[in-house]
Design a protein around this motif. Structure first.
Motif, PDB file in Angstrom:
ATOM      1  N   THR A   1      -8.120  -7.820   4.127  1.00 24.61           N
ATOM      2  CA  THR A   1      -8.202  -6.744   2.888  1.00 24.61           C
ATOM      3  C   THR A   1      -6.804  -6.264   2.362  1.00 24.61           C
ATOM      4  N   VAL A   2      -6.330  -5.890   3.554  1.00 24.33           N
ATOM      5  CA  VAL A   2      -4.854  -5.086   3.251  1.00 24.33           C
ATOM      6  C   VAL A   2      -3.521  -6.670   2.638  1.00 24.33           C
ATOM      7  N   ASN A   3      -4.255  -6.970   2.576  1.00 20.71           N
ATOM      8  CA  ASN A   3      -3.303  -9.243   2.633  1.00 20.71           C
ATOM      9  C   ASN A   3      -3.696  -8.981   1.120  1.00 20.71           C
ATOM     10  N   GLU A   4      -5.049  -9.491   1.102  1.00 15.02           N
ATOM     11  CA  GLU A   4      -5.743  -9.462  -0.516  1.00 15.02           C
ATOM     12  C   GLU A   4      -4.984  -8.650  -1.249  1.00 15.02           C
ATOM     13  N   PHE A   5      -5.539  -6.951  -1.355  1.00 17.72           N
ATOM     14  CA  PHE A   5      -4.377  -6.715  -2.379  1.00 17.72           C
ATOM     15  C   PHE A   5      -3.126  -6.561  -2.083  1.00 17.72           C
ATOM     16  N   MET A   6      -2.736  -6.740  -0.983  1.00 21.90           N
ATOM     17  CA  MET A   6      -0.712  -7.204  -1.084  1.00 21.90           C
ATOM     18  C   MET A   6      -0.429  -8.227  -2.428  1.00 21.90           C
TER      19      MET A   6
ATOM     20  N   GLY B   1      -1.296  -8.010  -6.420  1.00 27.65           N
ATOM     21  CA  GLY B   1      -0.434  -7.182  -6.621  1.00 27.65           C
ATOM     22  C   GLY B   1      -1.591  -5.317  -7.018  1.00 27.65           C
ATOM     23  N   LYS B   2      -2.512  -5.531  -6.165  1.00 23.83           N
ATOM     24  CA  LYS B   2      -3.748  -4.321  -6.294  1.00 23.83           C
ATOM     25  C   LYS B   2      -3.319  -2.858  -6.009  1.00 23.83           C
ATOM     26  N   ARG B   3      -3.646  -1.460  -5.647  1.00 29.21           N
ATOM     27  CA  ARG B   3      -2.999  -1.187  -5.832  1.00 29.21           C
ATOM     28  C   ARG B   3      -4.299  -0.885  -4.286  1.00 29.21           C
ATOM     29  N   LEU B   4      -3.451  -0.399  -2.970  1.00 26.38           N
ATOM     30  CA  LEU B   4      -4.333   0.335  -2.328  1.00 26.38           C
ATOM     31  C   LEU B   4      -3.616   1.139  -1.427  1.00 26.38           C
ATOM     32  N   VAL B   5      -4.678   2.743  -0.691  1.00 21.34           N
ATOM     33  CA  VAL B   5      -3.938   3.239  -0.164  1.00 21.34           C
ATOM     34  C   VAL B   5      -4.563   3.825   0.778  1.00 21.34           C
ATOM     35  N   ILE B   6      -4.167   4.624   1.577  1.00 22.50           N
ATOM     36  CA  ILE B   6      -4.667   4.468   3.261  1.00 22.50           C
ATOM     37  C   ILE B   6      -4.009   5.639   3.307  1.00 22.50           C
TER      38      ILE B   6
ATOM     39  N   PRO C   1       1.073  -1.286  -0.112  1.00 24.36           N
ATOM     40  CA  PRO C   1       0.386  -0.292   0.378  1.00 24.36           C
ATOM     41  C   PRO C   1       1.176   1.284  -0.079  1.00 24.36           C
ATOM     42  N   LEU C   2       0.215   2.379   0.099  1.00 24.52           N
ATOM     43  CA  LEU C   2       0.421   3.529  -0.522  1.00 24.52           C
ATOM     44  C   LEU C   2      -0.037   4.445   1.293  1.00 24.52           C
ATOM     45  N   TYR C   3       0.815   4.224   2.070  1.00 25.75           N
ATOM     46  CA  TYR C   3       0.466   5.382   3.181  1.00 25.75           C
ATOM     47  C   TYR C   3       0.539   6.166   3.019  1.00 25.75           C
TER      48      TYR C   3
ATOM     49  N   ALA D   1     -12.672  -5.952  15.842  1.00 24.80           N
ATOM     50  CA  ALA D   1     -13.748  -6.985  14.504  1.00 24.80           C
ATOM     51  C   ALA D   1     -13.131  -5.800  13.253  1.00 24.80           C
ATOM     52  N   THR D   2     -13.542  -4.521  13.350  1.00 21.85           N
ATOM     53  CA  THR D   2     -13.449  -3.920  11.897  1.00 21.85           C
ATOM     54  C   THR D   2     -11.907  -4.169  11.105  1.00 21.85           C
ATOM     55  N   GLN D   3     -11.127  -4.270  12.297  1.00 24.81           N
ATOM     56  CA  GLN D   3      -9.517  -3.984  12.175  1.00 24.81           C
ATOM     57  C   GLN D   3      -9.547  -5.889  11.463  1.00 24.81           C
ATOM     58  N   GLU D   4      -9.578  -6.384  11.925  1.00 25.07           N
ATOM     59  CA  GLU D   4      -9.704  -8.312  11.045  1.00 25.07           C
ATOM     60  C   GLU D   4     -10.222  -7.848   9.938  1.00 25.07           C
ATOM     61  N   GLU D   5     -11.062  -7.298   9.721  1.00 28.58           N
ATOM     62  CA  GLU D   5     -11.528  -7.336   8.423  1.00 28.58           C
ATOM     63  C   GLU D   5     -10.802  -6.699   7.114  1.00 28.58           C
ATOM     64  N   PHE D   6      -9.924  -5.742   8.133  1.00 25.52           N
ATOM     65  CA  PHE D   6      -9.274  -4.773   7.284  1.00 25.52           C
ATOM     66  C   PHE D   6      -8.305  -5.178   6.818  1.00 25.52           C
TER      67      PHE D   6
END
Length: 449
Positions: free
Chosen positions: A234-239, A242-247, A148-150, A226-231
């Protein structure tokens, strides 16, 4: 008959209001958001009704322009009591809001990004260059260079602007791509709703199927396990895909409160870019850039300097002060001068101002011009002393809340008329003498630092 007269008066007022909005908002913003606004036929001088074709546009205009429109109408029709902004009819939604029950995203579907927030409208200097360049890199076609880009900074420093700019540039370069921009609070709300509806699969599919996911204000899910677990998933899935994730958040990943270490570690594994508070020259450049979108606004350099020097907390407040000043000048049909700005923004300037003292100003000026501080309060009239003294008085008037008599007393018990003369003299010289202007700018930077 009275109703027809009412409508004629409101229609005439609306024509005037639209003209003012076009001039103050700039053509691009006006065309995108305000041009579609129409006057509803049963409006009266007591209650003006305006309509827009979609609920999303209605909400945006309400949030950004409802108070302004009321002031505009009252300037023409003092009897106007209210201005309501309504949705005329429903149309297919074009905004991706990450609703758990929403259908799958199709290629070519677009979030409705704020058209004001583009890369060419983002003013760059050393405080934000890395963050801006990183956002531009993520928007480029092809495999992302990092994810991700943070982005992190204090409030109102440009994170959201960069995310909107990134999203628009990415979709322009990739016409078949899909993207979602959502706040962390909305992410949490939708996830909780999905849990209650026992429909988490649709929630996950919608978020994880896009090519670009942007989540703003991440700090708000601190402590929400619980929200952090789902997030985290999601982060792992995008990483992994190889898709774009911006936080974006208000602090670095390791400094987030109430976050699991493994999640903070994941967020820090991409590129972490901070945006530092805007310095004086950047703040001035931002005001000048905003004024380019207001060609009908004539703002003297000393007013631009006042805004840039005194509103230091964040860029958002600086832009808000500029918009307020322009709006009040339009509504009162006044010319923008230093006195008008000081009166109009009095409370804003007082609350935003760092406590710079006249003693600090005198020390900075004496160091800059290599004269003794005591000379600034002496009776010596040599140009080598008198000019720095005038600059010090000018800065005291611009950077402190001291009255003219108080400033005069601090400079060897001089009369307030001497201070007025000094301020006017330096204002005049700044427009003619590059060295004087450069010295004033340099001193402002020093004093604010």
């Amino acid at each position: 008959m009275l109703e027809r007269i009412d409508m004629e008066a409101v229609t005439k007022a609306w024509t005037h209001v639209r003209g003012n909005l076009r001039r103050s908002a700039g053509q691009r913003l006006f065309d995108q958001w305000l041009k579609p606004v129409v006057l509803i036929e049963d409006s009266t001088v007591d209650a003006v009704r305006l309509g827009l074709p979609s609920a999303f546009m209605t909400q945006w205009v309400r949030n950004h322009y409802s108070e302004r429109m009321l002031l505009e109408f009252r300037a023409v029709l003092p009897d106007v009591q209210s201005v309501t902004i309504e949705t005329l009819s429903e149309e297919p939604k074009r905004v991706l809001t990450a609703e758990p029950t929403a259908p799958a995203i199709t290629p070519g579907e677009r979030p409705l990004f704020d058209p004001r927030f583009t890369f060419d409208r983002f003013v760059i200097d050393t405080t934000n260059r890395v963050a801006c360049n990183a956002a531009m890199a993520v928007a480029e076609p092809g495999p992302p260079r990092f994810s991700p880009l943070y982005l992190h900074s204090g409030t109102g420093q440009g994170k959201t602007h960069l995310m909107h700019a990134l999203g628009q540039a990415f979709l322009e370069a990739n016409p078949q791509a899909t993207a979602i921009y959502v706040t962390a609070e909305r992410f949490m709300f939708d996830f909780v709703q999905a849990l209650r509806n026992k429909d988490t699969h649709a929630f996950k599919t919608r978020l994880r199927s896009v090519d670009l996911l942007m989540i703003d204000d991440l700090q708000f899910i601190g402590g929400k396990d619980a929200t952090q677990e789902e997030f985290f998933h999601t982060v792992n899935e995008f990483m992994s895909s190889g898709k774009r994730l911006v936080i974006a958040a208000d602090r670095a990943p390791q400094a987030l409160e109430g976050f699991e270490p493994r999640l903070a570690g994941r967020l820090g594994s991409g590129l972490v870019a901070d945006i530092k508070p805007a310095e004086l020259e950047l703040r001035r450049a931002i005001v000048e850039r905003k004024l380019e979108d207001m060609p009908a606004v004539d703002m003297p350099a000393e007013v631009i300097d006042l805004l840039a020097a005194r509103i230091t907390s964040n860029v958002r407040e600086l832009e808000g002060a500029l918009n307020r000043l322009v709006a009040y000048a339009n509504l009162s049909n006044e010319t923008i001068t230093i006195d008008f700005a000081t009166v109009t923004l009095g409370e804003v300037l007082r609350s935003a101002q760092r406590r710079i003292t006249i003693d600090e100003i005198q020390r900075a000026v004496s160091a800059h011009f290599e004269v003794k501080q005591i000379d600034l309060i002496s009776e010596r009239r040599a140009v080598a002393i008198a000019r720095p003294r005038q600059i010090a008085m000018y800065l005291a008037k611009r950077l402190t809340t001291r009255s003219l008599p108080e400033i005069g007393r601090k400079f060897g018990n001089r009369d307030h008329s001497t201070v007025i003369h000094a301020v006017k003299r330096i204002e005049d010289l700044r427009g003619k003498d590059v060295e004087i202007d450069g010295a004033v700018r340099s001193l402002m930077r020093t004093l604010e630092g």
